[in-house]
Scaffold this active site. Structure first.
Site, PDB file in Angstrom:
ATOM      1  N   SER A   1       0.835  -1.192   0.000  1.00 35.65           N
ATOM      2  CA  SER A   1       0.000   0.000   0.000  1.00 35.65           C
ATOM      3  C   SER A   1       0.880   1.258   0.000  1.00 35.65           C
ATOM      4  O   SER A   1       1.719   1.417  -0.889  1.00 35.65           O
ATOM      5  CB  SER A   1      -0.964  -0.033   1.192  1.00 35.65           C
ATOM      6  OG  SER A   1      -1.993   0.917   1.043  1.00 35.65           O
TER       7      SER A   1
ATOM      8  N   GLU B   1      -9.832  -4.567  -6.048  1.00 31.66           N
ATOM      9  CA  GLU B   1      -9.551  -3.525  -5.044  1.00 31.66           C
ATOM     10  C   GLU B   1      -9.535  -2.143  -5.697  1.00 31.66           C
ATOM     11  O   GLU B   1      -9.306  -1.989  -6.901  1.00 31.66           O
ATOM     12  CB  GLU B   1      -8.230  -3.792  -4.337  1.00 31.66           C
ATOM     13  CG  GLU B   1      -6.978  -3.659  -5.178  1.00 31.66           C
ATOM     14  CD  GLU B   1      -5.713  -3.643  -4.319  1.00 31.66           C
ATOM     15  OE1 GLU B   1      -5.614  -2.753  -3.458  1.00 31.66           O
ATOM     16  OE2 GLU B   1      -4.857  -4.520  -4.516  1.00 31.66           O
TER      17      GLU B   1
END
Length: 301
Positions: free
Chosen positions: A149, A244
């Site tokens: 991330s 996602e």
């Protein structure tokens, strides 16, 4: 449109968090940090791995030592959490699974968090660790940068900074669901909203504001690696879930790296959640991804 029910441990955790965030819209940053320490709940405890809270290059973190791993092979792990959340504790088990599979040691960096310490403090801390490893005799080619991330953003920006400064580059970079677009314009933030149980455009905007509170531009390539050139970049591994919200970031990164003739591997987790390898030891697809990352790592030794 209502979201489907989560079908994996990570989705269940993200859905639980979302309920709490929606019920407490004024939740303090400190409380959010405590919530994100729960991230490690998705990961099983890897066997044959020990941990030590220590510091490298004056930067605190957790040293991950798998049984019989090569101490000359080191991973510098930059944790996710939007530059403001997460820690070495939330990520130590994920790092343990990966380091064990790769036969390497790892150091999960507790870099300074935004907004108390905005860009580029996080990059500086990661590079302080790298410099100390090289000063201790580890070869640059035997160091890999790992990040999930926001940590994936940092891992890439660390390489870009080293290249700018004419310093030796690490042997490889491994990213999981990297968050790169600091303009917050990614199309899959909208198109995958119903299948991503964690990320929203509003949440991303808050973390961007924290990270750039020192005045950096969202198009600075050291902030937003989608604006960077990738000539001479090390071997790169990217994994992300096609359902996602940040999937487009990975697609664009792979496209940029491919155009620059970087040795890049792209692994897609179909129907998975953000940073799906977090489920190592609890979900077969996550274990498969850890094995694929380890095979990629070993192929570059």
């Amino acid at each position: 449109m209502s979201q489907p029910r989560p079908t994996d441990p990570l989705g269940e955790i993200y859905a639980e968090w979302t309920v709490e965030f929606e019920a407490n819209p004024e939740m303090s940053l400190q409380l959010m940090r405590w919530v994100f320490e729960d991230w490690q709940r998705a990961t099983s405890e890897p066997e044959g791995v020990t941990y030590a809270s220590t510091s490298v290059g004056g930067v605190p973190g957790i040293l991950v030592t798998p049984l019989d791993a090569d101490p000359a092979q080191m991973m510098v792990v930059m944790h996710g959490g939007g530059f403001a959340l997460g820690s070495s504790a939330s990520h130590r088990k994920l790092a343990g699974h990966l380091a064990k599979a790769c036969g390497a040691h790892a150091f999960v960096v507790d870099f300074r968090l935004a907004p108390e310490f905005p860009f580029p403090a996080q990059i500086e801390d990661g590079l302080a660790v790298y410099d100390a490893l090289l000063a201790g005799g580890i070869a640059p080619a035997d160091v890999s940068f790992v990040g999930d991330s926001a940590g994936g953003n940092l891992a890439i920006a660390m390489v870009l900074t080293l290249r700018r400064d004419g310093k030796p580059l690490p042997g490889g970079v491994l990213t999981m669901s990297p968050w790169l677009n600091m303009e917050n314009t990614g199309a899959t933030i909208e198109t995958n909203d119903a299948t991503d149980f964690l990320i929203t455009r509003e949440g991303l905007a808050g973390n961007i504001s924290r990270y750039l509170s020192g005045g950096a531009s969202p198009t600075d390539p050291y902030v937003n690696p989608l604006y960077a050139e990738y000539d001479g970049f090390p071997r790169l591994y990217v994994c992300a879930a096609d359902t996602e919200s940040l999937f487009e970031d990975s697609e664009r990164l792979v496209e940029l790296a491919t155009k620059a003739d970087v040795d890049v591997t792209f692994s897609v987790g179909h129907g998975m959640q953000h940073v799906f390898p977090f489920q190592a030891g609890r979900l077969a697809r996550a274990d498969d991804e850890i094995a694929a990352m380890a095979a990629w790592y070993r192929a570059g030794r």
